[in-house]
Design an enzyme around this catalytic site. Structure first.
Site, PDB file in Angstrom:
ATOM      1  N   HIS A 167      59.749  34.165 -50.233  1.00  0.00           N
ATOM      2  CA  HIS A 167      60.100  33.202 -49.192  1.00  0.00           C
ATOM      3  C   HIS A 167      61.192  32.242 -49.661  1.00  0.00           C
ATOM      4  O   HIS A 167      61.889  31.639 -48.841  1.00  0.00           O
ATOM      5  CB  HIS A 167      58.851  32.424 -48.775  1.00  0.00           C
ATOM      6  N   ASP A 389      62.679  49.927 -35.305  1.00  0.00           N
ATOM      7  CA  ASP A 389      62.638  51.385 -35.123  1.00  0.00           C
ATOM      8  C   ASP A 389      63.330  52.062 -36.306  1.00  0.00           C
ATOM      9  O   ASP A 389      64.541  51.994 -36.466  1.00  0.00           O
ATOM     10  CB  ASP A 389      63.329  51.767 -33.809  1.00  0.00           C
TER      11      ASP A 389
END
Length: 457
Positions: A167, A389
């Site tokens: 992070h 995708d």
């Protein structure tokens, strides 16, 4: 028939971890992180998981090989992700762009996608088997891979992509941007459609730092006193439940607002206010205790005079805070909670708020967030995590793998929003009753309605 995944158990057969280096040459240099990047509270790995069904067109393709090759190609463009963090004087973080690579693991599990249940949301069943690292809100990030990727092939032909990214290097929108690049390169593109931009200096503190806001979200003096009467402590046994708010439930809550407030109240404000009140009731704070609501605000496009360029993938999230007494929050109308959060959102969305946050962090020695009696929410309804995708179609689920004491607003089919919640067992019973009563338009401490859908996780 609904599928209960609460008893699901399996062990992933993991291959040996590999270091995947960039597929081509990359610069060797030191890149300085911003003062928002290297705050103490971001030194951990944020995880997301994506579940994919088998695709007839990909019958002979190995998802692990496809993703590994796409990862190597992606790291050419995002080459700092293939490096390692180092500490300079004053614990200042820099990225040493060594091209050592990201950690990659291919795994297999004797389980089918449908066994994970009808509605996937955090905490995902058996998440630990789908990720390289144990989940933690505090981790060592120095001199180790900044990205861990595991592809777990399922017996049904589907697979799970588990990603853990430091992070300190990226926020949620930045991670989604890297994931988009991975998908595009897995699909055959030669380069990502969005060019990555570093530009971390835009979120550095001024010299000297001069914050213009109070920033109670970074308040180290608050923590010791607040922790004494906090109702949630590290190590508590927690129950996890998912609360689904469909269009009917949202409309019911909106009717409880004053007429002039209804058209301009967003779903985020409405559901946040409602869940904040119910959670505060459930935890049974003393009437004079301060209850806090924290939320993330994206500074992209909002920096005064020097907006972040398209393609920036560093930490640009700042945190706003609404606060009041438990008495005012729980005894007042829902509209009052909406007003408190609306005012906090307006403040945190100011053009100069991110700059002020960086100044405050440096001036105060990069403190952690003040989390005592705080309800922290991240809105994922506009995130593109569920659109990743890789060539197998859209994921069945794409989002956080686990929950802690914070939670998310997750988009669900049919215009619904799912809110995962983690609370001690008795508090969860009170929270569930409060939600049902609130949806019925009754007092938050009376009545019960079966109109909402809840699921144990």
């Amino acid at each position: 028939m609904a599928i209960d995944a609460s008893s699901l158990s399996f062990v992933a057969r993991r291959g040996e971890p590999q270091l995947v280096a960039p597929a081509g040459p990359t610069p060797r240099e030191l890149k300085r992180l911003s003062d928002l990047d290297d705050q103490e509270g971001l030194r951990f790995y944020r995880s997301v998981v994506h579940f994919y069904r088998a695709s007839p067109s990909k019958r002979h393709a190995d998802p692990a090989s496809v993703i590994r090759d796409a990862l190597a190609a992606t790291l050419v463009h995002y080459y700092p992700v293939a490096g390692r963090l180092r500490e300079l004087a004053g614990r200042k973080l820099v990225v040493d762009c060594t091209a050592e690579g990201a950690c990659f693991v291919a795994a297999d599990a004797d389980v089918a996608l449908d066994q994970f249940g009808d509605t996937l949301c955090p905490p995902v069943p058996c998440a630990g088997e789908l990720l390289c690292l144990p989940e933690s809100n505090s981790d060592v990030v120095i001199d180790r891979p900044l990205l861990y990727v595991q592809v777990t092939r399922l017996r049904c032909g589907g697979f799970v992509l588990g990603i853990q990214m430091c992070h300190s290097l990226v926020d949620a929108p930045g991670g989604a941007q890297i994931l988009q690049a991975l998908c595009e390169l897995a699909g055959g593109k030669e380069a990502p459609s969005v060019r990555p931009v570093w530009a971390r200096e835009l979120l550095d503190a001024r010299d000297p730092p001069r914050p213009i806001y109070d920033h109670p979200e970074f308040e180290p003096a608050y923590e010791p006193a607040a922790a004494k009467n906090d109702k949630l402590r590290p190590g508590d046994t927690l129950v996890h439940r998912a609360f689904l708010f469909g269009p009917d439930e949202i409309a019911s809550l909106r009717q409880q607002l004053p007429p002039q407030m209804r058209p301009r109240c967003s779903r985020f404000l409405l559901l946040s206010a409602f869940a904040w009140r119910c959670r505060t009731v459930a935890l049974e704070y003393e009437p004079g205790d301060e209850a806090r609501f924290m939320f993330a605000v994206n500074a992209r496009g909002k920096l005064h005079g020097r907006p972040l360029p398209e393609g920036f993938y560093g930490n640009a999230l700042t945190y706003g805070l609404a606060r009041t007494t438990a008495r005012e929050l729980c005894s007042g109308p829902l509209g009052r909670a909406v007003e408190l959060i609306t005012a906090a959102v307006a403040l945190a969305a100011a053009d100069d708020y991110a700059q002020s946050s960086a100044d405050a962090l440096v001036l105060r020695g990069r403190p952690r967030f003040a989390t005592a009696r705080a309800y922290l929410v991240s809105d994922l309804t506009k995130s593109k995590l569920h659109e990743a995708d890789l060539g197998w179609g859209m994921p069945v689920y794409g989002g956080p793998a686990t929950t802690t004491l914070s939670t998310f607003h997750i988009p669900t089919a049919g215009g619904a929003i799912t809110i995962p919640m983690s609370l001690p067992p008795r508090a969860m019973e009170r929270f569930t009753a409060c939600v049902r009563a609130g949806l019925d338009g009754a007092s938050s401490r009376q009545g019960c309605s079966e109109s909402a859908e809840f699921s144990d996780m």
